[in-house]
Scaffold this motif. Structure first.
Motif, PDB file in Angstrom:
ATOM      1  N   ARG A  93       0.835  -1.215   0.000  1.00 18.14           N
ATOM      2  CA  ARG A  93       0.000   0.000   0.000  1.00 18.14           C
ATOM      3  C   ARG A  93       0.862   1.254   0.000  1.00 18.14           C
ATOM      4  N   LEU A  94       1.968   1.204   0.693  1.00 17.21           N
ATOM      5  CA  LEU A  94       2.829   2.377   0.838  1.00 17.21           C
ATOM      6  C   LEU A  94       3.546   2.743  -0.456  1.00 17.21           C
ATOM      7  N   VAL A  95       3.902   1.744  -1.263  1.00 20.03           N
ATOM      8  CA  VAL A  95       4.693   2.043  -2.463  1.00 20.03           C
ATOM      9  C   VAL A  95       3.819   2.480  -3.638  1.00 20.03           C
ATOM     10  N   VAL A  96       2.504   2.228  -3.589  1.00 21.25           N
ATOM     11  CA  VAL A  96       1.580   2.729  -4.624  1.00 21.25           C
ATOM     12  C   VAL A  96       0.516   3.563  -3.929  1.00 21.25           C
ATOM     13  N   ASP A  97       0.624   4.873  -4.074  1.00 17.26           N
ATOM     14  CA  ASP A  97      -0.319   5.752  -3.385  1.00 17.26           C
ATOM     15  C   ASP A  97      -1.634   5.862  -4.134  1.00 17.26           C
ATOM     16  N   HIS A  98      -1.561   5.878  -5.475  1.00 19.35           N
ATOM     17  CA  HIS A  98      -2.789   6.022  -6.262  1.00 19.35           C
ATOM     18  C   HIS A  98      -2.643   5.237  -7.557  1.00 19.35           C
ATOM     19  N   LEU A  99      -3.711   4.548  -7.939  1.00 18.77           N
ATOM     20  CA  LEU A  99      -3.716   3.713  -9.137  1.00 18.77           C
ATOM     21  C   LEU A  99      -4.696   4.277 -10.160  1.00 18.77           C
ATOM     22  N   HIS A 100      -4.216   4.434 -11.406  1.00 22.93           N
ATOM     23  CA  HIS A 100      -5.065   4.868 -12.518  1.00 22.93           C
ATOM     24  C   HIS A 100      -5.201   3.707 -13.510  1.00 22.93           C
ATOM     25  N   ILE A 101      -6.422   3.328 -13.838  1.00 23.61           N
ATOM     26  CA  ILE A 101      -6.670   2.306 -14.857  1.00 23.61           C
ATOM     27  C   ILE A 101      -7.277   3.010 -16.068  1.00 23.61           C
ATOM     28  N   ILE A 102      -6.535   3.014 -17.189  1.00 21.32           N
ATOM     29  CA  ILE A 102      -6.941   3.812 -18.351  1.00 21.32           C
ATOM     30  C   ILE A 102      -7.790   2.963 -19.302  1.00 21.32           C
ATOM     31  N   GLY A 103      -8.679   2.173 -18.762  1.00 25.88           N
ATOM     32  CA  GLY A 103      -9.700   1.515 -19.564  1.00 25.88           C
ATOM     33  C   GLY A 103      -9.398   0.101 -20.032  1.00 25.88           C
ATOM     34  N   ASP A 104     -10.473  -0.566 -20.485  1.00 26.93           N
ATOM     35  CA  ASP A 104     -10.481  -1.927 -21.020  1.00 26.93           C
ATOM     36  C   ASP A 104      -9.993  -2.962 -20.018  1.00 26.93           C
ATOM     37  N   ILE A 105     -10.805  -3.141 -18.998  1.00 26.20           N
ATOM     38  CA  ILE A 105     -10.592  -4.197 -18.006  1.00 26.20           C
ATOM     39  C   ILE A 105     -11.132  -5.527 -18.551  1.00 26.20           C
ATOM     40  N   PHE A 106     -12.185  -5.447 -19.362  1.00 27.43           N
ATOM     41  CA  PHE A 106     -12.933  -6.637 -19.783  1.00 27.43           C
ATOM     42  C   PHE A 106     -12.500  -7.165 -21.148  1.00 27.43           C
TER      43      PHE A 106
END
Length: 661
Positions: A197-210
């Motif tokens: 948790r400490l090494v990744v403060d915020h996660l961005h997913i730029i689409g197309d999970i499916f």
């Protein structure tokens, strides 16, 4: 502190009265200002950007566990000079997969004393790595990340120096007691989670999970466990959003793609969507059709090979249903300007041809037992039953509903975060690079205003569907229309790819955004950023959607460094084109770094051999001065809070408000 005029204080007196309920006197307000100003000078935390995951849950999970190599780097930075390579690798894989690694280690270390010593040494090392990872955060923020089981103990260990003379025995006794009372396994598992948790403060997913990959549901489950995440919808995501809303065209597309990639498990086992009506229908109607061009692209071993022919029949059956319901949508929405996609009307069964945009092409298959030549878009009673039942199954799936609600809660058409513009595919542009205007209900939109309008319509399509089921058609529009900012092509040639061998008919022309941005020197990218209110030198566009063919020399960094295309082929279906297995973009206090990944083999190899994804780092942009919290969006919010508190302090000092204690 600023001297704020009385007029300003009186203008804000209602708000200041409310604020005084929390900060009841000058001392409490000053204390908070001191705290906030200190936070502003901490280093900016790390953001991670990923895109086009396409259901590759195992590879995605590993990238999340190793934080794109950040965990390994922290371990080596903190312990590399004093610990052997073998022990470093063991510790790294332990942090990635603590439960599995613990099971393996305990099976190897049978002697209890040896195991207890291993526990003590390992906990000591994990604490050092966790302390280094927590160094850029306040105690308060770290405290919020700690598990309730060990919150006090972990806080003590993370904040205390084990070499301090007066605390050395205290520190060692905590670790010894954790082992003595058989809490070491749980402690190791939980502190490993804290490190990640400490090494990744915020996660961005730029689409197309499916779509395509085998387990998008597991990717969604993983994302729902993340502390801070945002999602920019991709065209495959809105397709599933439309299916969950019960739109027949979206449902048919989702089922077709699932069968094309042999992912029926996702539908039936993950989401509880029965394909039995389709199986029954296809087995009967296409019993004498080999459907050889509809064989699945993937195989799941010998047991599956027996069912390939059935899958092919189901695949063709749902494809014909899809073309019919899409034709119906197009006829009901002339504003979509998709008349040229009503291809079923132009099939000549006698001549074995189909006319596409004025040109006749030979069909490779003319077995269409359910198509009425006088009314080709009309579903048979059996087809209507199949699609109605499938739509009901999609809308009734509790797990799918939970995942789609999460997509709406955390997702959007675009996001602006720390001066970067994130979206999945493209911006509508004219051939000269200017923003293309789109007319919707008599009003024109372009650039940011168009994205905002599409976002509003996409939400209405799901949440207002019971009052007006036809609003769900807009999600299908976003899936495949020329003017969709999530699609970026002039058409989707699904019919042609199935039924015409001539590859000329398969061509899908990219929108001007893609051709222009390949040669842009940064001028167009800057104009797009300015339309979204971003004028800073550190602003970038980050998007995915089109795989970057690294093996053929394509560069993900374009438009003079203002555009970063980070689709590197997370999906196995694309890796032969890209030559890699995905990108991760990271943005920390030192700048932007693009990390390219080689294919992931297995968790088993990580645990037993210390195998990890091989990654290559490329510095995109190195900042001349280190970014601090004050330079971020959070910093702007904190500075606004500081100003409010300074108003409150002024109000107390000038006698406008009376302290409450």
């Amino acid at each position: 502190m600023k001297d704020i005029p009385k007029e300003v204080l009186y203008d804000n007196i209602k708000y200041l009265n409310l604020l005084s309920n929390t900060f009841t006197n000058i001392t409490s307000a000053v204390r908070e200002v001191v705290n906030l100003k200190a936070i502003l000078n901490l280093p900016k935390a790390t953001e991670h950007f990923l895109t086009d995951i396409h259901g590759e849950a195992e590879a995605f999970n590993h990238v999340m566990q190793n934080a794109s190599g950040t965990v390994r780097r922290k371990v080596y930075e903190e312990l590399g000079s004093t610990v052997s390579i073998e022990d470093l690798e063991e510790l790294t894989s332990l942090i990635y997969y603590p439960q599995q690694k613990l099971d393996l280690i305990k099976s190897e270390k049978k002697d209890q004393l040896i195991l207890e010593n291993w526990y003590k040494l390992t906990i000591y090392r994990l604490i050092k790595v966790a302390r280094a990872s927590a160094s850029k955060y306040t105690r308060s923020k770290v405290r919020k990340m700690l598990p309730s089981d060990f919150a006090y103990i972990m806080e003590e260990l993370l904040q205390e120096d084990e070499h301090r003379f007066n605390k050395k025995e205290y520190y060692n006794e905590i670790i010894a007691s954790i082992v003595e009372y058989e809490r070491a396994d749980l402690f190791i598992i939980q502190i490993s989670q804290v490190i990640k948790r400490l090494v990744v403060d915020h996660l961005h997913i730029i689409g197309d999970i499916f779509d395509r990959g085998p387990a998008p549901d597991k990717v969604m489950d993983n994302l729902m466990e993340q502390r801070d995440v945002d999602i920019q919808w991709g065209n495959h995501d809105v397709l599933w959003m439309g299916a969950a809303a019960g739109n027949p065209a979206c449902v048919a597309n989702v089922v077709r793609i699932s069968l094309r990639y042999a992912n029926d498990d996702t539908l039936e086992n993950a989401y509880g969507i029965s394909l039995l009506p389709l199986i029954t229908f296809a087995s009967k109607v296409y019993a004498n059709d080999e459907c050889k061009d509809f064989m699945p692209k993937e195989s799941r071993g010998e047991a599956f090979d027996v069912n390939k022919k059935l899958f092919a029949k189901m695949h063709k059956a749902i494809s014909i249903i899809q073309f019919k319901v899409e034709d119906q949508i197009i006829s009901q929405h002339p504003e979509y300007n998709m008349e040229n996609r009503r291809v079923l009307r132009d099939i000549d069964l006698a001549g074995k041809t189909v006319k596409i945009e004025g040109k006749a092409y030979t069909l490779n298959d003319v077995y269409f037992p359910t198509i009425d030549k006088d009314n080709p878009a009309q579903l048979t009673k059996e087809e209507q039953y199949v699609i109605d039942t499938l739509c009901k199954n999609f809308t009734n799936s509790d797990k799918l509903r939970k995942h789609i609600r999460f997509l709406y809660a955390k997702g959007s058409m675009y996001t602006i975060f720390n001066e970067n513009l994130l979206f999945h595919a493209c911006i509508l542009l004219n051939e000269d690079g200017t923003l293309k205007k789109k007319k919707i209900n008599g009003e024109y939109f372009s650039g940011k205003s168009l994205m905002d309008k599409y976002d509003q319509l996409a939400r209405q399509a799901y949440f207002d569907r019971r009052n007006n089921p036809k609003v769900t058609d807009f999600l299908w529009f976003l899936w495949c229309n020329e003017d969709s900012t999530l699609f970026g092509k002039d058409k989707m040639t699904t019919f042609e790819r199935y039924f015409i061998d001539d590859k000329e008919s398969h061509e899908e022309k990219y929108s001007p955004y893609y051709t222009l941005m390949k040669v842009d020197d940064g001028t167009i990218a800057k104009s797009i950023l300015e339309d979204f209110g971003l004028k800073g030198a550190d602003s970038h566009i980050v998007n995915g959607h089109t795989p970057v063919r690294v093996s053929k020399g394509e560069n993900p960094i374009r438009a003079g460094g203002k555009l970063l295309i980070i689709d590197g082929g997370f999906s196995k279906a694309y890796q032969k084109n890209t030559g890699i297995a995905g990108f991760t973009l990271t943005y920390n206090s030192y700048g932007l770094t693009l990390i390219s990944h080689k294919p992931f083999e297995s968790v088993e190899k990580v645990l037993r051999e210390g195998f990890d994804i091989k990654s290559t780092k490329q510095v995109v942009e190195q900042l001349t001065s280190r970014k601090r919290v004050k330079d971020t969006d959070i910093g702007k919010t904190l500075q606004s809070k500081i100003y409010d508190l300074e108003m409150l302090i002024n109000a107390y000092k000038k006698g406008i408000l009376k302290p409450k204690d």
